[in-house]
Design an enzyme around this catalytic site. Structure first.
Site, PDB file in Angstrom:
ATOM      1  N   MET A   1     -30.147   2.163  13.354  1.00  0.00           N
ATOM      2  CA  MET A   1     -29.778   1.456  14.386  1.00  0.00           C
ATOM      3  C   MET A   1     -30.427   1.940  15.487  1.00  0.00           C
ATOM      4  O   MET A   1     -30.726   3.247  15.922  1.00  0.00           O
ATOM      5  CB  MET A   1     -28.323   1.750  14.789  1.00  0.00           C
ATOM      6  CG  MET A   1     -27.295   1.396  13.433  1.00  0.00           C
ATOM      7  SD  MET A   1     -25.526   2.050  13.855  1.00  0.00           S
ATOM      8  CE  MET A   1     -24.725   1.615  12.219  1.00  0.00           C
TER       9      MET A   1
ATOM     10  N   HIS B   1     -27.173   4.345   0.829  1.00  0.00           N
ATOM     11  CA  HIS B   1     -27.120   3.334   1.993  1.00  0.00           C
ATOM     12  C   HIS B   1     -27.432   4.054   3.204  1.00  0.00           C
ATOM     13  O   HIS B   1     -26.699   4.999   3.943  1.00  0.00           O
ATOM     14  CB  HIS B   1     -25.944   2.379   2.202  1.00  0.00           C
ATOM     15  CG  HIS B   1     -26.283   1.333   2.803  1.00  0.00           C
ATOM     16  ND1 HIS B   1     -26.649   0.271   2.399  1.00  0.00           N
ATOM     17  CD2 HIS B   1     -25.594   1.199   4.154  1.00  0.00           C
ATOM     18  CE1 HIS B   1     -26.576  -0.692   3.632  1.00  0.00           C
ATOM     19  NE2 HIS B   1     -25.924  -0.206   4.709  1.00  0.00           N
TER      20      HIS B   1
ATOM     21  N   MET C   1     -31.236  -2.282  11.376  1.00  0.00           N
ATOM     22  CA  MET C   1     -30.482  -2.782  12.439  1.00  0.00           C
ATOM     23  C   MET C   1     -31.311  -2.721  13.619  1.00  0.00           C
ATOM     24  O   MET C   1     -31.009  -2.120  14.590  1.00  0.00           O
ATOM     25  CB  MET C   1     -28.955  -2.677  12.581  1.00  0.00           C
ATOM     26  CG  MET C   1     -28.090  -3.070  11.291  1.00  0.00           C
ATOM     27  SD  MET C   1     -26.625  -2.059  11.057  1.00  0.00           S
ATOM     28  CE  MET C   1     -27.204  -0.750  10.279  1.00  0.00           C
TER      29      MET C   1
ATOM     30  N   GLY D   1     -23.096  -2.220  13.764  1.00  0.00           N
ATOM     31  CA  GLY D   1     -23.423  -0.997  14.760  1.00  0.00           C
ATOM     32  C   GLY D   1     -22.328   0.031  14.713  1.00  0.00           C
ATOM     33  O   GLY D   1     -22.893   1.083  15.080  1.00  0.00           O
ATOM     34  N   PHE D   2     -21.252   0.130  13.688  1.00  0.00           N
ATOM     35  CA  PHE D   2     -20.500   1.056  13.716  1.00  0.00           C
ATOM     36  C   PHE D   2     -19.826   1.177  12.367  1.00  0.00           C
ATOM     37  O   PHE D   2     -19.367   0.086  11.846  1.00  0.00           O
ATOM     38  CB  PHE D   2     -19.181   1.196  14.743  1.00  0.00           C
ATOM     39  CG  PHE D   2     -19.969   1.191  16.161  1.00  0.00           C
ATOM     40  CD1 PHE D   2     -20.206   2.298  16.725  1.00  0.00           C
ATOM     41  CD2 PHE D   2     -20.161   0.055  16.973  1.00  0.00           C
ATOM     42  CE1 PHE D   2     -20.988   2.350  18.132  1.00  0.00           C
ATOM     43  CE2 PHE D   2     -20.795  -0.064  18.170  1.00  0.00           C
ATOM     44  CZ  PHE D   2     -20.902   1.105  18.866  1.00  0.00           C
ATOM     45  N   GLY D   3     -19.551   2.352  12.016  1.00  0.00           N
ATOM     46  CA  GLY D   3     -18.677   2.673  10.543  1.00  0.00           C
ATOM     47  C   GLY D   3     -17.291   2.369  11.099  1.00  0.00           C
ATOM     48  O   GLY D   3     -17.060   2.475  12.239  1.00  0.00           O
ATOM     49  N   GLY D   4     -16.403   2.609  10.086  1.00  0.00           N
ATOM     50  CA  GLY D   4     -14.921   2.661  10.158  1.00  0.00           C
ATOM     51  C   GLY D   4     -14.485   1.448  10.981  1.00  0.00           C
ATOM     52  O   GLY D   4     -13.318   1.307  11.514  1.00  0.00           O
TER      53      GLY D   4
ATOM     54  N   SER E   1     -22.645   5.052   2.357  1.00  0.00           N
ATOM     55  CA  SER E   1     -23.498   4.916   3.588  1.00  0.00           C
ATOM     56  C   SER E   1     -23.322   6.564   4.310  1.00  0.00           C
ATOM     57  O   SER E   1     -22.012   6.669   4.649  1.00  0.00           O
ATOM     58  CB  SER E   1     -22.966   3.949   4.944  1.00  0.00           C
ATOM     59  OG  SER E   1     -23.204   4.074   6.061  1.00  0.00           O
TER      60      SER E   1
ATOM     61  N   HIS F   1     -31.194   0.027   5.538  1.00  0.00           N
ATOM     62  CA  HIS F   1     -30.451  -1.411   6.157  1.00  0.00           C
ATOM     63  C   HIS F   1     -30.914  -1.225   7.598  1.00  0.00           C
ATOM     64  O   HIS F   1     -30.377  -0.321   8.362  1.00  0.00           O
ATOM     65  CB  HIS F   1     -29.010  -1.278   6.077  1.00  0.00           C
ATOM     66  CG  HIS F   1     -28.147  -2.357   6.885  1.00  0.00           C
ATOM     67  ND1 HIS F   1     -26.803  -2.368   7.026  1.00  0.00           N
ATOM     68  CD2 HIS F   1     -28.763  -3.346   7.427  1.00  0.00           C
ATOM     69  CE1 HIS F   1     -26.688  -3.389   7.885  1.00  0.00           C
ATOM     70  NE2 HIS F   1     -27.461  -4.091   7.910  1.00  0.00           N
TER      71      HIS F   1
ATOM     72  N   ASP G   1     -21.075  -5.140   3.104  1.00  0.00           N
ATOM     73  CA  ASP G   1     -21.349  -3.834   3.906  1.00  0.00           C
ATOM     74  C   ASP G   1     -20.040  -3.907   4.990  1.00  0.00           C
ATOM     75  O   ASP G   1     -20.268  -4.923   5.754  1.00  0.00           O
ATOM     76  CB  ASP G   1     -22.519  -3.803   4.364  1.00  0.00           C
ATOM     77  CG  ASP G   1     -22.913  -2.540   5.236  1.00  0.00           C
ATOM     78  OD1 ASP G   1     -22.085  -1.556   5.363  1.00  0.00           O
ATOM     79  OD2 ASP G   1     -23.944  -2.450   5.608  1.00  0.00           O
ATOM     80  N   GLY G   2     -19.204  -3.030   5.125  1.00  0.00           N
ATOM     81  CA  GLY G   2     -18.323  -2.783   6.124  1.00  0.00           C
ATOM     82  C   GLY G   2     -17.021  -3.016   6.139  1.00  0.00           C
ATOM     83  O   GLY G   2     -16.469  -3.997   5.329  1.00  0.00           O
ATOM     84  N   GLY G   3     -16.033  -1.941   6.147  1.00  0.00           N
ATOM     85  CA  GLY G   3     -14.848  -2.051   5.957  1.00  0.00           C
ATOM     86  C   GLY G   3     -14.062  -1.922   4.507  1.00  0.00           C
ATOM     87  O   GLY G   3     -13.247  -2.364   4.220  1.00  0.00           O
TER      88      GLY G   3
ATOM     89  N   ASP H   1     -28.254   3.604   7.268  1.00  0.00           N
ATOM     90  CA  ASP H   1     -28.024   2.581   8.410  1.00  0.00           C
ATOM     91  C   ASP H   1     -29.036   2.892   9.607  1.00  0.00           C
ATOM     92  O   ASP H   1     -28.690   3.976  10.112  1.00  0.00           O
ATOM     93  CB  ASP H   1     -26.523   2.578   8.716  1.00  0.00           C
ATOM     94  CG  ASP H   1     -25.762   1.858   7.905  1.00  0.00           C
ATOM     95  OD1 ASP H   1     -26.152   0.707   7.441  1.00  0.00           O
ATOM     96  OD2 ASP H   1     -25.009   2.494   7.344  1.00  0.00           O
TER      97      ASP H   1
ATOM     98  N   MET I   1     -22.539  -8.905   5.634  1.00  0.00           N
ATOM     99  CA  MET I   1     -21.784  -7.900   6.621  1.00  0.00           C
ATOM    100  C   MET I   1     -20.142  -8.513   6.765  1.00  0.00           C
ATOM    101  O   MET I   1     -20.130  -9.596   7.158  1.00  0.00           O
ATOM    102  CB  MET I   1     -22.579  -7.931   8.063  1.00  0.00           C
ATOM    103  CG  MET I   1     -24.045  -7.387   8.183  1.00  0.00           C
ATOM    104  SD  MET I   1     -24.091  -5.604   7.704  1.00  0.00           S
ATOM    105  CE  MET I   1     -22.658  -5.022   8.754  1.00  0.00           C
TER     106      MET I   1
ATOM    107  N   GLY J   1     -18.923   3.865   3.639  1.00  0.00           N
ATOM    108  CA  GLY J   1     -19.214   4.807   4.529  1.00  0.00           C
ATOM    109  C   GLY J   1     -17.814   5.743   4.589  1.00  0.00           C
ATOM    110  O   GLY J   1     -17.538   6.726   3.788  1.00  0.00           O
TER     111      GLY J   1
HETATM  112  C1  DX5 Z   1     -22.502  -0.891   9.789  1.00  0.00           C
HETATM  113  C2  DX5 Z   1     -23.107  -0.186   8.970  1.00  0.00           C
HETATM  114  C3  DX5 Z   1     -22.289   0.044   7.789  1.00  0.00           C
HETATM  115  C4  DX5 Z   1     -21.209   1.114   7.728  1.00  0.00           C
HETATM  116  C5  DX5 Z   1     -20.216   1.003   6.892  1.00  0.00           C
HETATM  117  O1  DX5 Z   1     -23.198  -1.420  11.200  1.00  0.00           O
HETATM  118  O2  DX5 Z   1     -24.067  -1.378   8.424  1.00  0.00           O
HETATM  119  O3  DX5 Z   1     -23.174   0.327   6.318  1.00  0.00           O
HETATM  120  O4  DX5 Z   1     -21.618   2.451   8.074  1.00  0.00           O
HETATM  121  O5  DX5 Z   1     -19.297   1.886   7.373  1.00  0.00           O
HETATM  122  P1  DX5 Z   1     -17.795   1.730   6.761  1.00  0.00           P
HETATM  123  O6  DX5 Z   1     -17.686   1.931   5.240  1.00  0.00           O
HETATM  124  O7  DX5 Z   1     -16.961   2.944   7.420  1.00  0.00           O
HETATM  125  O8  DX5 Z   1     -17.129   0.502   7.340  1.00  0.00           O
HETATM  126 ZN    ZN Z   2     -25.209  -0.798   6.395  1.00  0.00          ZN
END
Ligand code: DX5
Ligand code: ZN
Length: 223
Positions: free
Chosen positions: A39, A35, A70, A144-147, A10, A68, A177-179, A37, A139, A199
């Site tokens: 938003m 990927h 959102m 909404g957020f990475g990390g 991502s 993706h 997707d996520g974490g 994202d 998910m 990401g």
């Molecule tokens: C969250 C996104 C993810 C995000 C993943 O809303 O859809 O794609 O960027 O980020 P990491 O890998 O840092 O959790």
């Molecule tokens: Zn995503």
């Protein structure tokens, strides 16, 4: 049977001042999909980028653009994302009242269609659309957020969906997707995922680490 695992970095975690180079670097480092994202500050509490950025990135790689969305509404923007270079367009069923119409619109624009399930959305939400989908995105954080931290309770949903897909005998990507990090990647793969979005874990350490990060998430090298 071991399933090949695809890695979808991502770019939300990339250096936004050098996005073209970052996409090229993860392509060379072995990424399968890119990927993207999207938003809107309305469906999710964050704003990222739109079709014009995707269009600018398109010449930097031939890899699959995994978009993706959102955003709400979705249908109004499908054509713009398809024209910008999306290969797969994934949306959330909560984004509008006519999910099947959205799938039809994505396909009419020449893209593959994905449905994304929030942590609070049950696996059954895919059932009425399953035969029309090319990808299911589970998910493992709230979008909404990475990390953010991987929500382990979602592993059971991944297993249920793996069984559904296998019993259909149709090619459908099961993406998580996520974490995702080296540890959670192996949990997701064991539960049946075959595409991992990452990401933070991909871009960690800068360009010289991308290929090692990707290989390790795929399970190719020992930690
Ligand atoms: C969250 C996104 C993810 C995000 C993943 O809303 O859809 O794609 O960027 O980020 P990491 O890998 O840092 O959790
Ligand atoms: Zn995503």
């Amino acid at each position: 049977m071991t399933r090949p695992v695809k890695i979808a970095p991502s770019i939300l975690a990339a250096d936004f001042a050098r996005l073209g180079e970052e996409v090229k670097a993860v392509d060379k480092a072995g990424a399968d999909y890119i990927h993207l994202d999207i938003m809107d500050g309305h469906f999710v509490p964050n704003i990222s980028f739109g079709p014009s950025v995707i269009k600018s990135l398109r010449p930097w790689t031939d890899k699959v653009f995994d978009v993706h969305l959102m955003i709400a509404p979705v249908d109004t923007y499908i054509e713009a994302f398809a024209e910008a270079g999306a290969d797969i367009i994934t949306f959330h069923p909560e984004a509008g009242p006519h999910a099947h119409r959205t799938v039809q619109a994505i396909k009419a624009n020449g893209c593959k269609a994905g449905l994304s399930l929030n942590p609070g959305t049950p696996a059954e939400a895919v059932d009425p659309l399953l035969q029309d989908l090319d990808l299911i995105l589970v998910m493992t954080v709230n979008p909404g957020f990475g990390g953010q931290r991987f929500i382990e309770s979602q592993l059971a949903k991944i297993s249920v969906l793996r069984e559904r897909i296998d019993s259909m005998g149709k090619e459908i990507d099961l993406e998580v997707d996520g974490g995702i990090n080296f540890e959670t990647a192996s949990l997701a793969i064991a539960a049946g995922a075959d595409v991992l979005v990452a990401g933070t874990a991909t871009f960690d350490g800068g360009p010289e680490h991308y290929s090692g990060n990707i290989a390790r998430m795929r399970g190719q090298t020992a930690g």
